[in-house]
Motif scaffolding. Structure first.
Motif, PDB file in Angstrom:
ATOM      1  N   LEU A  99       0.912  -1.128   0.461  1.00 25.46           N
ATOM      2  CA  LEU A  99      -0.072   0.154   0.084  1.00 25.46           C
ATOM      3  C   LEU A  99       0.630   1.114   0.054  1.00 25.46           C
ATOM      4  O   LEU A  99       2.003   1.285   0.331  1.00 25.46           O
ATOM      5  N   ALA A 100       0.743   2.333  -0.583  1.00 23.36           N
ATOM      6  CA  ALA A 100       0.905   3.006  -0.938  1.00 23.36           C
ATOM      7  C   ALA A 100       0.575   4.625   0.314  1.00 23.36           C
ATOM      8  O   ALA A 100       1.683   5.286   0.859  1.00 23.36           O
ATOM      9  N   ALA A 101      -0.603   3.843   0.856  1.00 25.65           N
ATOM     10  CA  ALA A 101      -1.190   4.944   1.635  1.00 25.65           C
ATOM     11  C   ALA A 101      -0.945   5.016   2.567  1.00 25.65           C
ATOM     12  O   ALA A 101      -0.507   3.139   2.602  1.00 25.65           O
ATOM     13  N   PRO A 102      -1.227   5.558   4.037  1.00 21.65           N
ATOM     14  CA  PRO A 102      -1.175   4.362   5.634  1.00 21.65           C
ATOM     15  C   PRO A 102      -2.046   4.032   5.600  1.00 21.65           C
ATOM     16  O   PRO A 102      -3.052   4.417   5.017  1.00 21.65           O
ATOM     17  N   TYR A 103      -2.460   3.638   6.814  1.00 25.21           N
ATOM     18  CA  TYR A 103      -3.347   2.889   7.186  1.00 25.21           C
ATOM     19  C   TYR A 103      -3.400   2.569   8.499  1.00 25.21           C
ATOM     20  O   TYR A 103      -2.605   2.860   8.991  1.00 25.21           O
ATOM     21  N   CYS A 104      -4.788   1.863   9.239  1.00 22.37           N
ATOM     22  CA  CYS A 104      -5.017   1.955  10.576  1.00 22.37           C
ATOM     23  C   CYS A 104      -5.966   1.028  10.592  1.00 22.37           C
ATOM     24  O   CYS A 104      -6.862   0.142   9.202  1.00 22.37           O
ATOM     25  N   VAL A 105      -6.600   0.495  11.827  1.00 21.01           N
ATOM     26  CA  VAL A 105      -7.815  -0.295  12.206  1.00 21.01           C
ATOM     27  C   VAL A 105      -8.191   0.516  13.334  1.00 21.01           C
ATOM     28  O   VAL A 105      -8.497   0.787  14.051  1.00 21.01           O
ATOM     29  N   ALA A 106      -9.880  -0.061  12.448  1.00 22.29           N
ATOM     30  CA  ALA A 106     -10.769   0.669  12.987  1.00 22.29           C
ATOM     31  C   ALA A 106     -12.160  -0.578  13.556  1.00 22.29           C
ATOM     32  O   ALA A 106     -12.488  -0.992  12.288  1.00 22.29           O
ATOM     33  N   SER A 107     -11.886  -1.479  14.717  1.00 20.78           N
ATOM     34  CA  SER A 107     -12.780  -2.638  14.973  1.00 20.78           C
ATOM     35  C   SER A 107     -13.634  -2.457  15.393  1.00 20.78           C
ATOM     36  O   SER A 107     -13.627  -1.511  17.268  1.00 20.78           O
ATOM     37  N   SER A 108     -15.046  -2.758  15.911  1.00 20.88           N
ATOM     38  CA  SER A 108     -16.017  -3.002  17.059  1.00 20.88           C
ATOM     39  C   SER A 108     -15.350  -3.665  17.844  1.00 20.88           C
ATOM     40  O   SER A 108     -16.293  -4.081  18.859  1.00 20.88           O
ATOM     41  N   SER A 109     -14.482  -4.639  17.415  1.00 25.03           N
ATOM     42  CA  SER A 109     -13.748  -5.500  18.712  1.00 25.03           C
ATOM     43  C   SER A 109     -13.023  -4.777  19.576  1.00 25.03           C
ATOM     44  O   SER A 109     -12.748  -3.163  19.964  1.00 25.03           O
ATOM     45  N   GLN A 110     -13.051  -5.160  21.047  1.00 27.25           N
ATOM     46  CA  GLN A 110     -12.304  -4.828  21.918  1.00 27.25           C
ATOM     47  C   GLN A 110     -11.234  -4.459  21.710  1.00 27.25           C
ATOM     48  O   GLN A 110     -10.381  -5.924  21.293  1.00 27.25           O
ATOM     49  N   PRO A 111     -10.532  -3.356  22.565  1.00 25.81           N
ATOM     50  CA  PRO A 111      -8.783  -3.745  22.205  1.00 25.81           C
ATOM     51  C   PRO A 111      -7.087  -4.351  22.572  1.00 25.81           C
ATOM     52  O   PRO A 111      -6.523  -5.247  21.340  1.00 25.81           O
ATOM     53  N   GLU A 112      -7.903  -5.560  24.205  1.00 23.36           N
ATOM     54  CA  GLU A 112      -6.729  -6.691  23.759  1.00 23.36           C
ATOM     55  C   GLU A 112      -7.618  -7.744  22.705  1.00 23.36           C
ATOM     56  O   GLU A 112      -6.474  -8.136  22.153  1.00 23.36           O
ATOM     57  N   ARG A 113      -8.821  -7.691  22.442  1.00 22.08           N
ATOM     58  CA  ARG A 113      -8.722  -8.630  21.123  1.00 22.08           C
ATOM     59  C   ARG A 113      -8.183  -8.385  19.775  1.00 22.08           C
ATOM     60  O   ARG A 113      -7.981  -8.621  19.507  1.00 22.08           O
ATOM     61  N   ILE A 114      -8.260  -7.140  19.549  1.00 21.10           N
ATOM     62  CA  ILE A 114      -8.259  -6.686  18.495  1.00 21.10           C
ATOM     63  C   ILE A 114      -5.556  -7.241  18.468  1.00 21.10           C
ATOM     64  O   ILE A 114      -5.905  -8.343  17.098  1.00 21.10           O
ATOM     65  N   GLU A 115      -5.497  -6.778  19.875  1.00 17.35           N
ATOM     66  CA  GLU A 115      -4.208  -6.809  19.469  1.00 17.35           C
ATOM     67  C   GLU A 115      -3.802  -8.593  19.206  1.00 17.35           C
ATOM     68  O   GLU A 115      -2.880  -9.139  19.194  1.00 17.35           O
ATOM     69  N   LEU A 116      -4.287  -8.937  20.066  1.00 17.70           N
ATOM     70  CA  LEU A 116      -4.172 -10.806  20.075  1.00 17.70           C
ATOM     71  C   LEU A 116      -4.229 -10.902  18.936  1.00 17.70           C
ATOM     72  O   LEU A 116      -3.787 -12.007  18.427  1.00 17.70           O
ATOM     73  N   SER A 117      -5.546 -10.560  17.869  1.00 14.17           N
ATOM     74  CA  SER A 117      -5.662 -11.491  16.406  1.00 14.17           C
ATOM     75  C   SER A 117      -4.969 -10.998  16.311  1.00 14.17           C
ATOM     76  O   SER A 117      -4.193 -11.454  15.029  1.00 14.17           O
ATOM     77  N   LEU A 118      -4.402  -9.594  15.996  1.00 14.78           N
ATOM     78  CA  LEU A 118      -3.261  -8.996  14.776  1.00 14.78           C
ATOM     79  C   LEU A 118      -1.507 -10.212  15.691  1.00 14.78           C
ATOM     80  O   LEU A 118      -1.235  -9.690  14.511  1.00 14.78           O
ATOM     81  N   ARG A 119      -1.411 -10.414  16.451  1.00 13.80           N
ATOM     82  CA  ARG A 119      -0.599 -10.694  16.795  1.00 13.80           C
ATOM     83  C   ARG A 119      -0.132 -12.182  16.622  1.00 13.80           C
ATOM     84  O   ARG A 119       0.576 -12.551  15.825  1.00 13.80           O
TER      85      ARG A 119
END
Length: 220
Positions: A99-119
């Motif tokens: 990707l040439a553009a900056p990106y982020c994640v915006a999810s309905s999940s709780q922060p710890e679940r997002i981090e666990l999933s991505l780890r």
């Protein structure tokens, strides 16, 4: 499509193929509480929505109050299942790296679940410091709050953002935020004709079923 200034990814069903696992655990929890739903019903009612919104829907539409203890048990079982089963969406790492553009994640999940999933899926280093959760805003998807919050925090106007979403609730949230939206139907939960029809009915800017196709969309 003009190149966006910021690409905002949903997490579940877009970065990680988590929805079938989540659905299985949710259905088991509801059945234990006395509410039996089909997978299609659960998908229609809850896909893309936060845990808080899910609890509101259960209380309002089904007269079911799920205890904190039951939710804690479900979360424990879900995280164990993630550690054993969770996989990234095919092609997502290479797509992010190209990707040439900056990106982020915006999810309905709780922060710890997002981090666990991505780890677990090896994606955390690509998003660390640019993770936004519905717990950070007053109203979850389909309200636009989360996407607007992410854009504001990263210094972008809504019209300069592109959202990648798999759920009708997320697509509606992006549209309400005034952002362009690519609907992704490549997750293993999104293969049904009903799901794809629900997505198409919302008229997202583009529909893709392979994540590398996002690069083709942005290349025009």
């Amino acid at each position: 499509m003009a190149r966006p200034g910021l690409v905002i990814f949903d997490c579940d069903g877009v970065l990680v193929d988590s929805e079938p696992i989540s659905l299985r655990l949710l259905l088991a929890t509801l059945a234990s509480a006395g509410l039996v739903l089909s997978p299609d019903e659960a998908d229609e009612f809850f896909l893309g929505r936060s845990l808080a919104t899910t609890r509101e829907i259960l209380a309002r539409d089904h007269g079911l109050s799920v205890s904190d203890a039951a939710l804690d048990d479900m979360r424990r079982d879900l995280y164990a299942a993630f550690r054993a089963e969770l996989q990234p969406i095919p092609g997502i790492a290479a797509t992010l790296d190209a990707l040439a553009a900056p990106y982020c994640v915006a999810s309905s999940s709780q922060p710890e679940r997002i981090e666990l999933s991505l780890r677990i899926t090896g994606l955390w280093s690509r998003f660390e410091g640019r993770v936004f959760s519905s717990t950070m805003v007053k109203h979850g998807k389909p309200a636009p709050d989360l996407f607007l919050f992410a854009a504001e925090r990263l210094g972008h106007e809504p019209a300069d953002c592109l959202v990648v979403e798999d759920s009708p609730a997320g697509i509606m949230a992006a549209q309400a935020a005034g952002m362009r939206v690519v609907a992704f139907t490549g997750g293993s939960h999104a293969a049904s004709d009903r799901h794809r029809a629900d997505v198409a009915r919302l008229r997202p800017d583009v529909i893709i079923d392979r994540m590398p196709a996002l690069l083709d969309v942005l290349a025009g």
